[in-house]
Write an enzyme that holds these catalytic residues in place. Structure first.
Site, PDB file in Angstrom:
ATOM      1  N   SER A  60     139.225 -25.466  84.089  1.00  0.00           N
ATOM      2  CA  SER A  60     138.409 -26.449  84.795  1.00  0.00           C
ATOM      3  C   SER A  60     139.313 -27.453  85.524  1.00  0.00           C
ATOM      4  CB  SER A  60     137.465 -27.134  83.805  1.00  0.00           C
ATOM      5  OG  SER A  60     136.448 -27.829  84.471  1.00  0.00           O
ATOM      6  N   HIS A  96     130.832 -22.044  81.229  1.00  0.00           N
ATOM      7  CA  HIS A  96     132.034 -22.733  81.699  1.00  0.00           C
ATOM      8  C   HIS A  96     133.114 -22.824  80.617  1.00  0.00           C
ATOM      9  CE1 HIS A  96     134.384 -25.224  84.308  1.00  0.00           C
ATOM     10  NE2 HIS A  96     134.300 -26.284  83.529  1.00  0.00           N
TER      11      HIS A  96
END
Length: 274
Positions: A104, A252
């Site tokens: 990320s 994610h």
């Protein structure tokens, strides 16, 4: 190479009139691999991967990003600043070349590091992020974090109840609560909520640098929208030697949802390109 059993320290760098001291841990010996966590995390987030790579004979350096963990607080979180801070750690550790894995926001730091200092990075693994500016927002997360002072709560359960008034997903709350720690009898966050909020526009932004032509692996969570087909052009332009793997049934936080598969994909890629 000198045996490194464990080292935990902070590295002093100077960026303009700011002094920054990135906190990091390192384990093992062998070829160095940097691990960089995502927003609201800390170096422990990639702990399973760190342990796995150490057992394979790598020298693993796990880094707390600015305004996270035990690293210093900064008014700038531009990726140029963050990449320079990570490079300073490499200089302190006499690392001339290394691989880097980032998730990320940490993936963006890793990409910026590769673009700004291509001689330093031999190969790159980017977990569920693309080299683009995002329209994502963390409004609910910031609302939850700013709805109470952690020093006033008595337990993690109380903190979870406060967060739940704003954040519906239990998994997101549990991820945030990993950074809730007790210091001198009082709870506090390991990340700086106010500075992350102030720097948020920089965190979701991206300014493309020079293309990085060495091997790169992008790993996407199947259920995540952080890497979509529309971003293929930007990836190909900036990282022309990139490949993509998708982990089915993950979002994610793919490295936490299916760690064995994530670790294996990372291991195989590093072995093929180092």
């Amino acid at each position: 190479m000198k045996q490194i059993d464990e080292m935990q320290t902070s590295q002093h760098i100077s960026l303009g009139d700011r002094a920054l001291n990135l906190h990091f841990k390192q384990h093992g010996n062998g070829y160095p691999v940097l691990l960089i966590h995502g927003l609201f995390g800390s170096l422990s987030n990639l702990g399973l991967l760190a342990k796995h790579l150490e057992q394979l004979g790598y020298r693993v350096i796990s880094i707390d990003a600015l305004n996270h963990g035990l690293s210093p607080r900064s008014n700038s979180m531009s990726y140029r600043t963050q990449a320079a801070a990570v490079k300073a750690v490499c200089e302190e550790l006499a690392i001339d070349q290394c691989a880097v894995v980032g998730h990320s926001m940490g993936g963006k730091i890793a990409m910026a590091l590769a673009q700004q200092y291509p001689g330093l990075i031999s190969t790159l693994v980017v977990a569920d992020i693309a080299p683009v500016s995002y329209q994502h927002n963390h409004t609910a997360v910031f609302s939850g974090l700013m709805s109470f002072q952690p020093s006033t709560i008595s337990s993690r359960l109380e903190a979870d109840k406060c967060l739940a008034k704003h954040i519906v997903e239990p998994g997101v709350r549990q991820f945030l609560l990993k950074s809730l720690t007790k210091v001198d009898g009082q709870w506090r966050w390991l990340f700086d909520v106010e500075k992350l909020y102030a720097c948020y526009s920089s965190i979701i932004d991206w300014s493309a640098g020079e293309s990085f032509s060495k091997p790169c692996l992008f790993i996407k969570g199947e259920l995540s929208d952080y890497i979509v087909a529309d971003y293929q052009t930007q990836v190909a332009q900036q990282f022309p030697n990139a490949s993509l793997k998708v982990i089915a049934g993950t979002g994610h936080w793919l490295h936490a949802e299916k760690p064995a598969l994530f670790n294996r994909l990372t291991e195989q890629f590093l072995a093929a390109h180092i």
